[in-house]
Design a protein around this motif. Structure first.
Motif, PDB file in Angstrom:
ATOM      1  N   LEU A 428       7.673   7.004  -9.503  1.00  0.00           N
ATOM      2  CA  LEU A 428       8.060   5.660  -9.933  1.00  0.00           C
ATOM      3  C   LEU A 428       7.356   4.594  -9.095  1.00  0.00           C
ATOM      4  O   LEU A 428       7.036   3.511  -9.599  1.00  0.00           O
ATOM      5  N   GLY A 429       7.095   4.899  -7.812  1.00  0.00           N
ATOM      6  CA  GLY A 429       6.384   3.945  -6.964  1.00  0.00           C
ATOM      7  C   GLY A 429       4.968   3.679  -7.430  1.00  0.00           C
ATOM      8  O   GLY A 429       4.402   2.613  -7.157  1.00  0.00           O
ATOM      9  N   LEU A 430       4.382   4.626  -8.141  1.00  0.00           N
ATOM     10  CA  LEU A 430       3.053   4.426  -8.725  1.00  0.00           C
ATOM     11  C   LEU A 430       3.136   3.928 -10.162  1.00  0.00           C
ATOM     12  O   LEU A 430       2.367   3.065 -10.582  1.00  0.00           O
ATOM     13  N   SER A 431       4.085   4.460 -10.920  1.00  0.00           N
ATOM     14  CA  SER A 431       4.147   4.193 -12.356  1.00  0.00           C
ATOM     15  C   SER A 431       4.654   2.787 -12.681  1.00  0.00           C
ATOM     16  O   SER A 431       4.097   2.098 -13.542  1.00  0.00           O
ATOM     17  N   VAL A 432       5.707   2.335 -11.997  1.00  0.00           N
ATOM     18  CA  VAL A 432       6.276   1.013 -12.288  1.00  0.00           C
ATOM     19  C   VAL A 432       5.281  -0.109 -11.981  1.00  0.00           C
ATOM     20  O   VAL A 432       5.042  -0.982 -12.826  1.00  0.00           O
ATOM     21  N   PRO A 433       4.663  -0.149 -10.780  1.00  0.00           N
ATOM     22  CA  PRO A 433       3.670  -1.207 -10.529  1.00  0.00           C
ATOM     23  C   PRO A 433       2.476  -1.140 -11.474  1.00  0.00           C
ATOM     24  O   PRO A 433       1.905  -2.178 -11.827  1.00  0.00           O
ATOM     25  N   SER A 465       4.785  -3.943  -6.248  1.00  0.00           N
ATOM     26  CA  SER A 465       4.484  -3.356  -4.941  1.00  0.00           C
ATOM     27  C   SER A 465       4.934  -1.903  -4.898  1.00  0.00           C
ATOM     28  O   SER A 465       6.144  -1.629  -4.878  1.00  0.00           O
ATOM     29  N   PRO A 466       4.014  -0.944  -4.844  1.00  0.00           N
ATOM     30  CA  PRO A 466       4.401   0.475  -4.785  1.00  0.00           C
ATOM     31  C   PRO A 466       5.331   0.821  -3.619  1.00  0.00           C
ATOM     32  O   PRO A 466       6.346   1.499  -3.831  1.00  0.00           O
ATOM     33  N   PRO A 467       5.048   0.374  -2.369  1.00  0.00           N
ATOM     34  CA  PRO A 467       5.983   0.723  -1.292  1.00  0.00           C
ATOM     35  C   PRO A 467       7.382   0.151  -1.497  1.00  0.00           C
ATOM     36  O   PRO A 467       8.373   0.792  -1.132  1.00  0.00           O
ATOM     37  N   THR A 468       7.471  -1.048  -2.087  1.00  0.00           N
ATOM     38  CA  THR A 468       8.777  -1.665  -2.301  1.00  0.00           C
ATOM     39  C   THR A 468       9.572  -0.903  -3.356  1.00  0.00           C
ATOM     40  O   THR A 468      10.768  -0.631  -3.169  1.00  0.00           O
ATOM     41  N   VAL A 469       8.925  -0.554  -4.457  1.00  0.00           N
ATOM     42  CA  VAL A 469       9.593   0.270  -5.474  1.00  0.00           C
ATOM     43  C   VAL A 469       9.992   1.612  -4.874  1.00  0.00           C
ATOM     44  O   VAL A 469      11.108   2.106  -5.096  1.00  0.00           O
TER      45      VAL A 469
END
Length: 524
Positions: A428-433, A465-469
């Motif tokens: 999700l950290g990659l997919s959502v952003p 932001s991948p780290p934030t997600v």
């Protein structure tokens, strides 16, 4: 066949990363330290040049304005880096410009009252002042969260399992700035990538006077060689009939920085005029400050590991965030055109050179301040094609991502609970952003487009932001899913001693304030 012993197929977890020639509080000889510091300065130029190159023309600024913004950003980067390494976390981190602030800054640029100004230079000045005002107000968030120790208290919900995806996404989430940019000028970018890998890894044992010169100075050597090669291609007319996009990414004479730069120019506070303040713009900028907070926290965890130090205690983490808030305040006062965060590429360079010395980073800060005042000389180095930096990012961002994955050694990865949390968080950290990025590219606005501009900035910035997600998903799942009796699987027995300053004797060695200031500001 002889029975294989468990110790022959497993590796014991290690609190401090081994194999470093110089760690956080040990220093290489002055000659080596100066060259290593110059490498960090050169690497920081990529972001310092790229952000103004994108934003300043949209603000109505000229080439001269862009040069002044680059100089100002480098100058404040040097100051913030010195402050952070002396009084903040004391980790060897460069505090530079952040892409996290681009979304709310774009909203300010597109504000109807500013966009309607007919004179380009006046529009640039008014837009810069509006950005400054928003940065000054929003910086208070990090200052309050840091110095009140609220962020340190919240960090007690972190575990090795929860932070592994966050730190990994710090590197993996920047893939758009890697090979996709190299591909814009593959004849320059690809040789740089290959040469950097060969010199820094395959030939790292080549020594001159007992110094592994290719491992430690590979970045400097590679950039010098490939930059000269790109200059030959440019002078030889290789791009004479190429499309405009190719010329921008490949030629060494398209930046227009050297001709526009003054010989000597010292940035100073309020150099663009008095900042202007808007509640909506300030609220929108707070979202970028929160993203910067998360990304910097992950960077501090990675930097501590690559400096062969123990994880920063909660008090030290909060102290660093407080000083970073002051850094964003300085960004607003000086007018850098963006806010600050920890430079991920410079964290990766600690691992590539296997030099985690604090002094090296402080020397690099000196170079940033010095060359930002000597405009022509600074502009010369800043004219390096961004494709060259992108090739280096492919290695350094990957290295930081691997450091994040290394936190999993303290957890039980035979647990389905842990596999679920790590897998879902990274995906999700990659997919959502990526969804937010593609939507924004197609529609020229983010998925959130209500009448409340500040709310749009919040959603579009945080979920880009991948780290934030990754932090939102990983920390939530890690603290709510089958938590009972899961402490050992989460890695908490290893993590708990490093929560407080006095929990581990090494914290005083790594994180104590200089000049015996701990007498006046005792850590908790």
């Amino acid at each position: 066949m002889a029975e294989v012993k468990p110790e022959e197929i497993s590796h014991p977890p290690m609190e401090q990363l081994q194999g470093f020639e110089y760690c956080i509080d040990s220093n290489p000889p002055w000659g080596e330290a100066i060259i290593l510091g110059f490498q960090h300065y050169i690497l920081a130029l990529g972001t310092a040049v790229m952000i103004p190159a994108v934003l300043v023309p949209m603000m109505g600024g000229s080439d001269g304005d862009r040069v002044r913004v680059v100089q100002t950003l480098l100058f404040v980067t040097g100051i913030n880096t010195l402050l952070q390494s002396l009084f903040g976390t004391r980790l060897p981190t460069v505090i530079g410009g952040s892409y996290a602030f681009v979304v709310p800054i774009m909203a300010i640029i597109q504000d109807s009252s500013l966009a309607a100004i007919p004179d380009d230079h006046e529009r640039f000045l008014q837009t810069m002042r509006a950005i400054q005002g928003a940065l000054i107000v929003s910086s208070s968030i990090q200052i309050i969260l840091g110095y009140s120790q609220l962020w340190g208290i919240f960090s007690r919900f972190f575990s090795p399992l929860g932070m592994a995806p966050v730190v990994a996404l710090l590197g993996f989430g920047l893939f758009e700035r890697g090979f996709p940019v190299v591909g814009r000028c593959v004849e320059v970018g690809l040789p740089m990538l290959i040469l950097f890998v060969v010199l820094s890894q395959y030939l790292k044992n080549v020594q001159i006077r007992d110094i592994p010169i290719l491992e430690r100075f590979s970045l400097f050597i590679c950039i010098a060689l490939v930059w000269a090669y790109a200059q030959i291609l440019t002078a030889g007319g290789a791009y004479k009939h190429s499309p405009e996009v190719t010329q921008i990414n490949c030629r060494t004479d398209r930046a227009n920085l050297i001709s526009s730069a003054p010989w000597i120019k010292i940035p100073f506070p309020l150099q663009w005029g008095a900042p202007t303040f808007s509640a909506g713009q300030s609220f929108g900028m707070v979202s970028a400050v929160l993203v910067s907070l998360v990304e910097s926290t992950a960077s501090y965890k990675a930097a501590a590991r690559l400096a062969s130090a123990t994880p920063p205690p909660a008090h030290i983490l909060s102290r660093g965030i407080g000083w970073q808030g002051i850094g964003i305040l300085l960004d607003g006062l000086f007018g850098t055109g963006t806010g600050s965060t920890v430079s991920v590429e410079n964290v990766g360079l600690l691992g590539s050179t296997r030099i985690g010395s604090r002094r090296v980073i402080q020397i690099s800060a000196g170079f940033m301040i010095f060359f930002s005042m000597l405009g022509k000389f600074g502009a010369l180095f800043a004219s390096i094609p961004f494709t060259i930096f992108a090739a280096v990012y492919c290695v350094l961002f990957g290295l930081v991502a691997a450091v994040g994955l290394s936190f999993l050694q303290f957890t039980n990865m035979n647990s389905m609970r842990n596999l679920f949390i790590v897998g879902v968080s990274i995906f999700l950290g990659l997919s959502v952003p990526e969804y937010f990025f593609r939507y924004s590219m197609a529609a020229q606005r983010g998925p959130a487009h209500t009448k409340a501009g500040w709310f749009n900035d919040y959603i579009n910035t945080i979920f880009s932001s991948p780290p934030t997600v990754g932090l939102i998903v990983a920390v939530f799942l890690d603290n709510t899913l089958e938590v009972k009796n899961a402490a050992k699987d989460r890695g908490m027995p290893w993590w708990v001693p490093f929560r407080s300053f006095k929990g581990d004797a090494r914290s005083e060695e790594f994180y104590s304030l200089p000049f015996n200031l701990n007498r006046f500001f005792p850590p908790s």
